[in-house]
Every structure is written in C-alpha cells, then in structure tokens.
Design a protein around this motif. Structure first.
Motif, PDB file in Angstrom:
ATOM      1  N   UNK A 253       0.818  -1.212   0.000  1.00 28.91           N
ATOM      2  CA  UNK A 253       0.000   0.000   0.000  1.00 28.91           C
ATOM      3  C   UNK A 253       0.855   1.267   0.000  1.00 28.91           C
ATOM      4  N   UNK A 254       1.852   1.338   0.893  1.00 28.60           N
ATOM      5  CA  UNK A 254       2.694   2.538   0.994  1.00 28.60           C
ATOM      6  C   UNK A 254       3.530   2.753  -0.262  1.00 28.60           C
ATOM      7  N   UNK A 255       3.996   1.660  -0.861  1.00 24.50           N
ATOM      8  CA  UNK A 255       4.781   1.775  -2.101  1.00 24.50           C
ATOM      9  C   UNK A 255       3.938   2.368  -3.231  1.00 24.50           C
ATOM     10  N   UNK A 256       2.691   1.937  -3.318  1.00 22.30           N
ATOM     11  CA  UNK A 256       1.787   2.454  -4.347  1.00 22.30           C
ATOM     12  C   UNK A 256       1.515   3.937  -4.122  1.00 22.30           C
ATOM     13  N   UNK A 257       1.320   4.323  -2.870  1.00 23.43           N
ATOM     14  CA  UNK A 257       1.093   5.740  -2.547  1.00 23.43           C
ATOM     15  C   UNK A 257       2.299   6.582  -2.936  1.00 23.43           C
ATOM     16  N   UNK A 258       3.491   6.087  -2.664  1.00 19.48           N
ATOM     17  CA  UNK A 258       4.709   6.827  -3.004  1.00 19.48           C
ATOM     18  C   UNK A 258       4.872   6.962  -4.514  1.00 19.48           C
ATOM     19  N   UNK A 259       4.630   5.873  -5.242  1.00 21.04           N
ATOM     20  CA  UNK A 259       4.740   5.911  -6.706  1.00 21.04           C
ATOM     21  C   UNK A 259       3.727   6.876  -7.308  1.00 21.04           C
ATOM     22  N   UNK A 260       2.508   6.853  -6.777  1.00 22.97           N
ATOM     23  CA  UNK A 260       1.459   7.750  -7.258  1.00 22.97           C
ATOM     24  C   UNK A 260       1.810   9.200  -6.967  1.00 22.97           C
ATOM     25  N   UNK A 261       2.384   9.438  -5.790  1.00 20.90           N
ATOM     26  CA  UNK A 261       2.806  10.798  -5.425  1.00 20.90           C
ATOM     27  C   UNK A 261       3.873  11.319  -6.379  1.00 20.90           C
ATOM     28  N   UNK A 262       4.789  10.455  -6.795  1.00 14.86           N
ATOM     29  CA  UNK A 262       5.834  10.856  -7.748  1.00 14.86           C
ATOM     30  C   UNK A 262       5.234  11.228  -9.099  1.00 14.86           C
ATOM     31  N   UNK A 263       4.220  10.498  -9.524  1.00 17.01           N
ATOM     32  CA  UNK A 263       3.533  10.822 -10.780  1.00 17.01           C
ATOM     33  C   UNK A 263       2.840  12.175 -10.660  1.00 17.01           C
ATOM     34  N   UNK A 264       2.220  12.429  -9.518  1.00 15.57           N
ATOM     35  CA  UNK A 264       1.561  13.725  -9.288  1.00 15.57           C
ATOM     36  C   UNK A 264       2.547  14.878  -9.403  1.00 15.57           C
ATOM     37  N   UNK A 265       3.728  14.704  -8.821  1.00 22.31           N
ATOM     38  CA  UNK A 265       4.736  15.762  -8.858  1.00 22.31           C
ATOM     39  C   UNK A 265       5.213  16.024 -10.285  1.00 22.31           C
ATOM     40  N   UNK A 266       5.365  14.956 -11.055  1.00 24.23           N
ATOM     41  CA  UNK A 266       5.895  15.103 -12.414  1.00 24.23           C
ATOM     42  C   UNK A 266       4.888  15.724 -13.366  1.00 24.23           C
ATOM     43  N   UNK A 267       3.606  15.395 -13.220  1.00 24.18           N
ATOM     44  CA  UNK A 267       2.604  15.853 -14.178  1.00 24.18           C
ATOM     45  C   UNK A 267       1.626  16.871 -13.591  1.00 24.18           C
ATOM     46  N   UNK A 268       1.909  17.311 -12.361  1.00 24.16           N
ATOM     47  CA  UNK A 268       1.054  18.310 -11.705  1.00 24.16           C
ATOM     48  C   UNK A 268      -0.394  17.826 -11.616  1.00 24.16           C
ATOM     49  N   UNK A 269      -0.556  16.542 -11.332  1.00 25.73           N
ATOM     50  CA  UNK A 269      -1.886  15.953 -11.159  1.00 25.73           C
ATOM     51  C   UNK A 269      -2.202  15.822  -9.671  1.00 25.73           C
ATOM     52  N   UNK A 270      -3.462  15.553  -9.381  1.00 33.06           N
ATOM     53  CA  UNK A 270      -3.889  15.292  -8.004  1.00 33.06           C
ATOM     54  C   UNK A 270      -4.571  13.930  -7.984  1.00 33.06           C
ATOM     55  N   UNK A 271      -4.046  13.035  -7.186  1.00 35.65           N
ATOM     56  CA  UNK A 271      -4.565  11.671  -7.189  1.00 35.65           C
ATOM     57  C   UNK A 271      -5.350  11.373  -5.909  1.00 35.65           C
ATOM     58  N   UNK A 272      -6.317  10.519  -6.065  1.00 35.18           N
ATOM     59  CA  UNK A 272      -7.119  10.040  -4.942  1.00 35.18           C
ATOM     60  C   UNK A 272      -7.086   8.515  -4.982  1.00 35.18           C
ATOM     61  N   UNK A 273      -6.592   7.889  -3.901  1.00 40.01           N
ATOM     62  CA  UNK A 273      -6.394   6.442  -3.879  1.00 40.01           C
ATOM     63  C   UNK A 273      -7.330   5.796  -2.870  1.00 40.01           C
ATOM     64  N   UNK A 274      -7.938   4.720  -3.264  1.00 45.18           N
ATOM     65  CA  UNK A 274      -8.748   3.934  -2.331  1.00 45.18           C
ATOM     66  C   UNK A 274      -8.380   2.458  -2.484  1.00 45.18           C
ATOM     67  N   UNK A 275      -8.283   1.772  -1.356  1.00 43.75           N
ATOM     68  CA  UNK A 275      -7.903   0.364  -1.345  1.00 43.75           C
ATOM     69  C   UNK A 275      -9.074  -0.487  -0.851  1.00 43.75           C
ATOM     70  N   UNK A 276      -9.346  -1.561  -1.555  1.00 49.05           N
ATOM     71  CA  UNK A 276     -10.348  -2.532  -1.114  1.00 49.05           C
ATOM     72  C   UNK A 276      -9.585  -3.790  -0.699  1.00 49.05           C
ATOM     73  N   UNK A 277      -9.453  -3.985   0.617  1.00 48.15           N
ATOM     74  CA  UNK A 277      -8.627  -5.081   1.112  1.00 48.15           C
ATOM     75  C   UNK A 277      -9.328  -6.426   1.010  1.00 48.15           C
ATOM     76  N   UNK A 278     -10.623  -6.412   0.880  1.00 48.87           N
ATOM     77  CA  UNK A 278     -11.349  -7.670   0.712  1.00 48.87           C
ATOM     78  C   UNK A 278     -11.149  -8.221  -0.697  1.00 48.87           C
ATOM     79  N   UNK A 279     -11.325  -7.342  -1.685  1.00 51.21           N
ATOM     80  CA  UNK A 279     -11.146  -7.755  -3.077  1.00 51.21           C
ATOM     81  C   UNK A 279      -9.691  -7.661  -3.525  1.00 51.21           C
ATOM     82  N   UNK A 280      -8.860  -7.012  -2.708  1.00 53.71           N
ATOM     83  CA  UNK A 280      -7.431  -6.805  -3.009  1.00 53.71           C
ATOM     84  C   UNK A 280      -7.245  -6.037  -4.318  1.00 53.71           C
ATOM     85  N   UNK A 281      -7.970  -4.930  -4.427  1.00 57.11           N
ATOM     86  CA  UNK A 281      -7.820  -4.064  -5.599  1.00 57.11           C
ATOM     87  C   UNK A 281      -7.580  -2.628  -5.137  1.00 57.11           C
ATOM     88  N   UNK A 282      -6.910  -1.869  -5.962  1.00 54.65           N
ATOM     89  CA  UNK A 282      -6.658  -0.455  -5.688  1.00 54.65           C
ATOM     90  C   UNK A 282      -7.295   0.361  -6.809  1.00 54.65           C
TER      91      UNK A 282
END
Length: 289
Positions: A253-282
C-alpha cells in the motif's frame, strides 16, 4: 556623479535579471514552490532599485556598504546557480522526451511488424478454422460447430481488445507492453478517448500512460488473484480525470502511494487512492489540471 551612474546601472541590470527570471518561470514546468528560493535575492534587488539614493544610505557607514555589497554578490551568484539549475532541468526533460519519442517510434514500428505477423498468423488459423467449420457442417455436427464458433468469437474479441483502444496514444503504449502483459497473464480493458486527456500534449500523454501502466503492472504481477487492469477517462468543462483499477498484494500500500505521489509531482496531477482489502484491488483517480 559616480553614485548616479551606479544607481542607473543597478536599476537597469537588476531589472534585466528580474525579466530573465520571469521569463524562465513562464517557460518552465518546475513546481512554483521552487521559486521561493529567489525571494531573498529579489528583496535585495528591489530594495536597491526603489531606494536609489545610495549616497545618503551609505554615508559614514562603511560596514553597511560592505555587508550590502557582499549580500548583492552572493544573491547574484545564487540567482545564476538557480537559473542554471532550471536550464539543466529543462534540458534533462527535453532529453527525456526526445528519448521517449524515439523509443515510442521504435516501439510503434515493432508493434506494426508484430501486428502484421499476428494478423498473418490469425488469418492463417482462420482459414484452417473455416475448413473445420465447413467440415462440421457437412458432417452435421452442430454442437461441435456451435462450440467452435463461440471459441473463435471469444478469441477474436480478446485479440481486438488487446491491440485497440479509442486513444491511439494509449494503444501505442499498450502494444509496447503487450508481450509483458501476456507473459504475466494480465488482462487490460479500457474506456479512453483522445480528447479526454487533451490537457496533456502527445508526448506527455505517452509518458503518463507508460508510467501508470508500469505502476499497475508492477504490483498487479505480484498478486495471486486473477490479474486485471481497468483504465477509464472522463472529461468535463474544467478538468479531466483518469481512473486506473488493478489488483495488488495489500502489503504494498505505501509503495503504491509513493509511486502515485511521484507521478503527481511530475505531471502536476492530483490523485485520490482507495484500497479494497477484501477484493485486493486499488482504485486510483488522477485529476489532470
């Protein structure tokens, strides 16, 4: 007389520096917070321009003259270094775009070549299947005929979806990753349209699609579940969004958040992440301004 000349010189010289800074800010894509570093230097320069009467200021105060002179030199050096950093960053970005463009051109050529080979193989197999269909019709084996037709239909739909989307740029990126996706048994479905991401130019769209697809492939490939990636886009009057859904092991989970944050910085985007731990999908939604 000398003081007046120096006054005019400082005024014109530092006005030129401010103009160069403003021009650099306008043409670069660095985060605006970076330019806070210019504030001390600009404060000194504006003070020298506005005050003007240096003879009154420095009269009988040699220490103040030395301090302000050294401060002026250090600020000028700071500005030169910062402008050079911006220049180097722009050159690095241009080189990255150029290399990616070259890579995508090579990838597009390879994809076209693979597509030709794939189409040739598909048509060859189709001719063989048509012969089987005719044989089953002649033998009146309708159950086997029905099964073969369904198999052929499913295979055709799968092949079509793997190489085609409504976004030509994403199709190019997807074809570049096709062998990797097949080897990892990852299925990709998309609802994308070129105009949805019009706020990004073609090159940046390629980079953006490549990075988010790499992100999804990296963590999706670690999952023990049935692997899939879903990508959707939507555009309204003020903004556009891109949604990507994929399965992942919950420990990342934390690795995905960090990778997404890096993409936001590079492309000036704003990301919203939600995790479903039952279905194991992001589920990641990128807001593209």
């Amino acid at each position: 007389m000398v003081i007046i000349i120096l006054t005019q010189f400082f005024a014109y010289f530092f006005s030129y520096i401010i103009q160069k800074i403003c021009h650099t800010i306008k043409i670069t894509n660095l985060p605006k917070s970076f330019y806070i570093l210019f504030f001390p230097a600009l404060t000194t320069i504006l003070f020298l321009i506005v005050y003007g009467n240096y003879q009154t200021l420095f009269s009988g105060n040699k220490i103040l003259v030395i301090i302000l002179f050294l401060l002026l030199i250090s600020n000028s050096i700071t500005i030169l270094f910062q402008l050079q950093i911006i220049k180097n960053e722009n050159l690095r970005k241009s080189l990255e775009l150029s290399e990616l463009s070259k890579e995508m051109m090579i990838s597009k050529f390879n994809s076209l070549n693979k597509e030709y080979e794939s189409n040739f193989k598909f048509l060859h197999n189709l001719l063989h299947t048509c012969a089987e269909l005719n044989q089953l019709i002649d033998q009146k084996k309708y159950d086997e005929l029905d099964s073969l037709i369904k198999s052929l239909s499913n295979k055709t739909i799968k092949e079509f979806n793997e190489i085609y989307t409504n976004s030509p740029i994403f199709s190019t990126v997807l074809n570049h990753k096709k062998n990797q996706l097949s080897s990892l048994n990852i299925s990709v479905t998309s609802t994308l349209y070129s105009d949805d991401l019009s706020k990004l130019d073609s090159i940046n769209q390629m980079i953006f699609f490549t990075k988010i697809l790499d992100l999804a492939i990296k963590y999706c490939s670690l999952s023990d579940e049935q692997r899939f990636i879903i990508i959707k886009s939507r555009k309204d009057i003020y903004s556009c969004t891109l949604q990507i859904i994929f399965n992942f092991p919950s420990t990342f989970e934390n690795d995905i958040k960090e990778s997404t944050s890096n993409i936001d910085k590079e492309f000036n985007t704003k990301s919203d992440i939600s995790f479903d731990y039952n279905l194991k999908i992001v589920d990641i939604i990128f807001l593209i301004n």
